[in-house]
Design a protein around this motif. Structure first.
Motif, PDB file in Angstrom:
ATOM      1  N   LEU A  55       0.812  -1.221   0.000  1.00 18.57           N
ATOM      2  CA  LEU A  55       0.000   0.000   0.000  1.00 18.57           C
ATOM      3  C   LEU A  55       0.842   1.267   0.000  1.00 18.57           C
ATOM      4  CD1 LEU A  55      -2.774  -1.056   2.547  1.00 18.57           C
ATOM      5  CD2 LEU A  55      -3.090  -0.616   0.099  1.00 18.57           C
ATOM      6  N   GLY A  56       2.160   1.121   0.186  1.00 21.75           N
ATOM      7  CA  GLY A  56       3.046   2.283   0.147  1.00 21.75           C
ATOM      8  C   GLY A  56       3.681   2.650   1.463  1.00 21.75           C
ATOM      9  N   VAL A  57       3.392   1.913   2.533  1.00 27.63           N
ATOM     10  CA  VAL A  57       3.953   2.237   3.848  1.00 27.63           C
ATOM     11  C   VAL A  57       5.444   1.905   3.858  1.00 27.63           C
ATOM     12  CG1 VAL A  57       3.931   1.606   6.300  1.00 27.63           C
ATOM     13  CG2 VAL A  57       1.769   1.938   5.060  1.00 27.63           C
ATOM     14  N   ARG A  58       6.241   2.820   4.420  1.00 25.15           N
ATOM     15  CA  ARG A  58       7.687   2.616   4.442  1.00 25.15           C
ATOM     16  C   ARG A  58       8.300   2.724   5.844  1.00 25.15           C
ATOM     17  NH1 ARG A  58       6.420   0.573   0.568  1.00 25.15           N
ATOM     18  NH2 ARG A  58       7.184   0.783  -1.558  1.00 25.15           N
ATOM     19  N   VAL A  59       7.473   2.884   6.890  1.00 26.62           N
ATOM     20  CA  VAL A  59       7.998   2.958   8.259  1.00 26.62           C
ATOM     21  C   VAL A  59       7.069   2.189   9.185  1.00 26.62           C
ATOM     22  CG1 VAL A  59       8.887   4.450  10.094  1.00 26.62           C
ATOM     23  CG2 VAL A  59       8.827   5.299   7.740  1.00 26.62           C
ATOM     24  N   LEU A  60       7.653   1.387  10.090  1.00 23.23           N
ATOM     25  CA  LEU A  60       6.915   0.609  11.080  1.00 23.23           C
ATOM     26  C   LEU A  60       7.430   0.974  12.463  1.00 23.23           C
ATOM     27  CD1 LEU A  60       4.934  -1.892  11.601  1.00 23.23           C
ATOM     28  CD2 LEU A  60       7.060  -3.257  11.688  1.00 23.23           C
ATOM     29  N   ALA A  61       6.526   1.200  13.419  1.00 18.32           N
ATOM     30  CA  ALA A  61       6.888   1.581  14.784  1.00 18.32           C
ATOM     31  C   ALA A  61       6.588   0.429  15.739  1.00 18.32           C
ATOM     32  CB  ALA A  61       6.113   2.825  15.204  1.00 18.32           C
ATOM     33  N   PRO A  62       7.602  -0.288  16.225  1.00 19.52           N
ATOM     34  CA  PRO A  62       7.356  -1.432  17.108  1.00 19.52           C
ATOM     35  C   PRO A  62       6.819  -1.085  18.498  1.00 19.52           C
ATOM     36  CG  PRO A  62       9.508  -1.599  16.038  1.00 19.52           C
ATOM     37  CD  PRO A  62       9.006  -0.216  15.793  1.00 19.52           C
ATOM     38  N   ALA A  63       6.981   0.148  18.974  1.00 16.84           N
ATOM     39  CA  ALA A  63       6.611   0.493  20.354  1.00 16.84           C
ATOM     40  C   ALA A  63       5.177   0.059  20.660  1.00 16.84           C
ATOM     41  CB  ALA A  63       6.759   1.993  20.585  1.00 16.84           C
ATOM     42  N   GLY A  64       5.001  -0.632  21.773  1.00 17.76           N
ATOM     43  CA  GLY A  64       3.677  -1.075  22.187  1.00 17.76           C
ATOM     44  C   GLY A  64       3.261  -2.416  21.637  1.00 17.76           C
ATOM     45  N   ALA A  65       4.003  -2.947  20.680  1.00 16.97           N
ATOM     46  CA  ALA A  65       3.668  -4.258  20.128  1.00 16.97           C
ATOM     47  C   ALA A  65       4.144  -5.344  21.083  1.00 16.97           C
ATOM     48  CB  ALA A  65       4.310  -4.445  18.761  1.00 16.97           C
ATOM     49  N   PRO A  66       3.360  -6.403  21.258  1.00 16.41           N
ATOM     50  CA  PRO A  66       3.779  -7.460  22.194  1.00 16.41           C
ATOM     51  C   PRO A  66       5.059  -8.168  21.784  1.00 16.41           C
ATOM     52  CG  PRO A  66       1.817  -8.117  20.941  1.00 16.41           C
ATOM     53  CD  PRO A  66       2.032  -6.664  20.672  1.00 16.41           C
ATOM     54  N   TRP A  67       5.410  -8.093  20.510  1.00 18.08           N
ATOM     55  CA  TRP A  67       6.620  -8.775  20.039  1.00 18.08           C
ATOM     56  C   TRP A  67       7.887  -7.941  20.226  1.00 18.08           C
ATOM     57  CZ3 TRP A  67       8.617  -5.762  16.206  1.00 18.08           C
ATOM     58  CH2 TRP A  67       7.713  -4.994  15.448  1.00 18.08           C
ATOM     59  N   ALA A  68       7.733  -6.699  20.760  1.00 16.27           N
ATOM     60  CA  ALA A  68       8.898  -5.812  20.915  1.00 16.27           C
ATOM     61  C   ALA A  68       8.870  -5.141  22.278  1.00 16.27           C
ATOM     62  CB  ALA A  68       8.916  -4.770  19.806  1.00 16.27           C
TER      63      ALA A  68
ATOM     64  N   VAL B 212      12.066   3.382  16.329  1.00 19.07           N
ATOM     65  CA  VAL B 212      12.142   2.947  17.721  1.00 19.07           C
ATOM     66  C   VAL B 212      11.645   3.995  18.707  1.00 19.07           C
ATOM     67  CG1 VAL B 212      14.022   1.334  17.256  1.00 19.07           C
ATOM     68  CG2 VAL B 212      14.574   3.698  17.932  1.00 19.07           C
ATOM     69  N   THR B 213      11.017   5.058  18.232  1.00 16.36           N
ATOM     70  CA  THR B 213      10.437   6.043  19.144  1.00 16.36           C
ATOM     71  C   THR B 213       9.473   5.351  20.100  1.00 16.36           C
ATOM     72  OG1 THR B 213      10.524   7.716  17.399  1.00 16.36           O
ATOM     73  CG2 THR B 213       9.165   8.212  19.319  1.00 16.36           C
ATOM     74  N   GLY B 214       9.602   5.643  21.381  1.00 15.72           N
ATOM     75  CA  GLY B 214       8.690   5.083  22.373  1.00 15.72           C
ATOM     76  C   GLY B 214       9.051   3.703  22.859  1.00 15.72           C
TER      77      GLY B 214
ATOM     78  N   HIS C 263      11.516  11.600  29.200  1.00 17.16           N
ATOM     79  CA  HIS C 263      10.191  11.433  28.599  1.00 17.16           C
ATOM     80  C   HIS C 263      10.171  10.055  27.936  1.00 17.16           C
ATOM     81  CE1 HIS C 263       6.850  11.933  25.747  1.00 17.16           C
ATOM     82  NE2 HIS C 263       6.429  12.932  26.510  1.00 17.16           N
ATOM     83  N   PRO C 264       9.019   9.346  27.969  1.00 22.51           N
ATOM     84  CA  PRO C 264       8.983   8.000  27.370  1.00 22.51           C
ATOM     85  C   PRO C 264       9.350   7.954  25.892  1.00 22.51           C
ATOM     86  CG  PRO C 264       7.055   8.360  28.753  1.00 22.51           C
ATOM     87  CD  PRO C 264       7.757   9.685  28.654  1.00 22.51           C
ATOM     88  N   ASP C 265       9.115   9.040  25.161  1.00 24.96           N
ATOM     89  CA  ASP C 265       9.437   9.049  23.733  1.00 24.96           C
ATOM     90  C   ASP C 265      10.816   9.623  23.426  1.00 24.96           C
ATOM     91  OD1 ASP C 265       7.047   7.873  23.091  1.00 24.96           O
ATOM     92  OD2 ASP C 265       6.028   9.746  22.578  1.00 24.96           O
ATOM     93  N   ASN C 266      11.542  10.051  24.461  1.00 23.71           N
ATOM     94  CA  ASN C 266      12.888  10.575  24.232  1.00 23.71           C
ATOM     95  C   ASN C 266      13.921   9.450  24.269  1.00 23.71           C
ATOM     96  OD1 ASN C 266      11.849  13.085  23.889  1.00 23.71           O
ATOM     97  ND2 ASN C 266      12.600  13.949  25.800  1.00 23.71           N
TER      98      ASN C 266
ATOM     99  N   ASP D 192       7.729  19.021  20.398  1.00 24.38           N
ATOM    100  CA  ASP D 192       6.695  18.801  21.402  1.00 24.38           C
ATOM    101  C   ASP D 192       7.213  19.365  22.720  1.00 24.38           C
ATOM    102  OD1 ASP D 192       5.367  17.447  23.645  1.00 24.38           O
ATOM    103  OD2 ASP D 192       4.411  16.204  22.126  1.00 24.38           O
ATOM    104  N   THR D 193       6.479  20.316  23.305  1.00 29.15           N
ATOM    105  CA  THR D 193       6.979  20.985  24.507  1.00 29.15           C
ATOM    106  C   THR D 193       7.216  20.008  25.650  1.00 29.15           C
ATOM    107  OG1 THR D 193       4.718  21.517  25.188  1.00 29.15           O
ATOM    108  CG2 THR D 193       5.902  23.182  23.923  1.00 29.15           C
ATOM    109  N   GLY D 194       6.429  18.945  25.721  1.00 26.85           N
ATOM    110  CA  GLY D 194       6.631  17.966  26.777  1.00 26.85           C
ATOM    111  C   GLY D 194       7.940  17.218  26.643  1.00 26.85           C
ATOM    112  N   GLN D 195       8.468  17.151  25.444  1.00 29.48           N
ATOM    113  CA  GLN D 195       9.715  16.428  25.196  1.00 29.48           C
ATOM    114  C   GLN D 195      10.929  17.335  25.137  1.00 29.48           C
ATOM    115  OE1 GLN D 195       7.487  13.795  21.943  1.00 29.48           O
ATOM    116  NE2 GLN D 195       9.594  13.100  22.171  1.00 29.48           N
ATOM    117  N   THR D 196      10.718  18.617  24.802  1.00 30.26           N
ATOM    118  CA  THR D 196      11.860  19.495  24.563  1.00 30.26           C
ATOM    119  C   THR D 196      11.893  20.746  25.426  1.00 30.26           C
ATOM    120  OG1 THR D 196      10.670  20.699  22.839  1.00 30.26           O
ATOM    121  CG2 THR D 196      11.989  18.793  22.145  1.00 30.26           C
ATOM    122  N   GLY D 197      10.757  21.181  25.947  1.00 29.73           N
ATOM    123  CA  GLY D 197      10.684  22.507  26.536  1.00 29.73           C
ATOM    124  C   GLY D 197       9.890  23.426  25.633  1.00 29.73           C
TER     125      GLY D 197
END
Length: 363
Positions: A174-187, A211-213, A243-246, A267-272
């Motif tokens: 379908l054209g997707v080129r990035v996968l985010a494993p965070a939160g997946a039970p396998w990662a 690998v964000t998150g 921060h969890p995403d840093n 994002d101010t929560g991550q950077t100020g």
């Protein structure tokens, strides 16, 4: 790589000093009129005209699914992203995030991701003069040459795979080129056997792993298992702002060693809450991960009211950030990598890994 070769910046309009009226000291003078040096903002604009921003994370697709009546072809005060402001900020490539809202039930992850893919493709069809689907690094460079904003789909959530490599292959088709494993039970803290299969299949397809998150342990496992560079599409320095995403320094060092990429969020929560705070995070990412492993992933795409650092409330603020980095002494070559070159390199590396895997399978 041609895109990273030193390019001579074309002369930028300078501000000529007033020439004094002819007099004893000036009549017959051979020296040309003095010129004032270009300001940092002028230099930033000139740099971005050659090396536009490849922004690793924008959530507009999700926002438009919730509020579908925005016209991003014209300045739209209802959202913080539209094509005029992307152009004003020097954005030449955009990764459109297809991650679900927080709290989405696991059994809805696949359906939600497919809905967002469909919405993203509809968005690109609606604005063909401004946006174009990009699948490869060559597409990214070609879009820039044609005055379009190269549009990559992803990341999609790893939880949407539901223990099926076929789902990953379908997303790729379908054209997707990035996968985010965070939160997946396998990662989780470690990669499961299925997680290792996901990493291998993503490498084979040329899908980047975000690998964000992820926990630091999981991020290190994924980076170690992947033959292609991994990225963090919207992160900041955990050493400056926990921060969890840093991303912590150990993971930044792993990204540096593997040629990966940490893309700084706004994002101010991550950077100020200021442009200067974001620049502080970029200084840290560059110092630890190296100039070849830092990029930009602002996480624009939200409705008004979302807190953003002062001076970086929408994509048109990118030149101000680049001017700040120039004033801090960043070399122009490092900024060219930050905005465009590193993202292009990582995409090419993922494609090379995929071609090598195909060669091994047929050899």
């Amino acid at each position: 790589m041609a895109d990273l070769q030193d390019e001579q910046t074309p002369a930028h309009p300078a501000y000529a000093a007033e020439t004094p009226p002819p007099g004893p000291a000036s009549v017959g003078a051979a020296d040309p009129p003095a010129t004032a040096p270009a300001s940092a903002l002028d230099r930033a604009a000139a740099l971005l005209s050659l090396h536009p921003v490849a922004d690793g994370h924008n959530t507009l697709v999700r926002t438009l699914r919730q509020s579908p009546y925005h016209d991003i072809g014209t300045p739209d005060t209802g959202v913080d992203t539209d094509i005029p402001r992307l152009r004003a900020g020097g954005v030449g490539a955009q990764f459109w995030s297809l991650l679900p809202p927080r709290g989405t039930a696991p059994d809805r992850a696949l359906a939600d991701a497919l809905d967002q893919v469909d919405a993203a493709l509809s968005l690109l069809r609606r604005y063909p003069d401004g946006l174009c689907l990009a699948l490869t690094a060559d597409d990214m460079a070609d879009a820039r040459n044609r005055g379009r904003i190269a549009s990559f789909l992803g990341p999609v959530p790893g939880s949407a795979l539901t223990d099926s490599l076929a789902a990953l292959r379908a997303f790729h088709a379908l054209g997707v080129r990035v996968l985010a494993p965070a939160g997946a039970p396998w990662a989780a803290e470690d990669l499961t056997p299925f997680g290792h299969e996901v990493v291998r299949e993503a490498n084979r397809l040329g899908v980047l792993l975000d690998v964000t998150g992820c926990t630091p342990a999981a991020a290190l496992r994924i980076a170690g298992a992947s033959k292609a560079p991994v990225i963090a599409t919207h992160t900041a320095a955990d050493a400056l702002t926990p921060h969890p995403d840093n991303t912590d320094d150990d993971v930044l060092l792993a990204l540096r060693a593997a040629g990966g990429l940490a893309m700084a969020t706004f994002d101010t929560g991550q950077t100020g809450d200021s442009l200067h705070a974001v620049a502080d995070h970029l200084d840290h990412l560059r110092a630890v991960a190296g100039p070849g492993s830092v990029g930009l992933g602002a996480s624009f795409g939200t409705e008004p009211g979302t807190r953003r650092p002062t001076g970086l409330t929408d994509p048109s603020g990118y030149p101000r950030l680049i001017a700040e980095l120039l004033e801090r002494g960043w070399p122009e070559t490092d900024i060219a990598q930050l905005t465009w070159g590193n993202a292009l390199r990582v995409l090419r590396a993922a494609e090379f890994t995929a071609r090598a895997a195909a060669h091994r399978r047929t050899g």
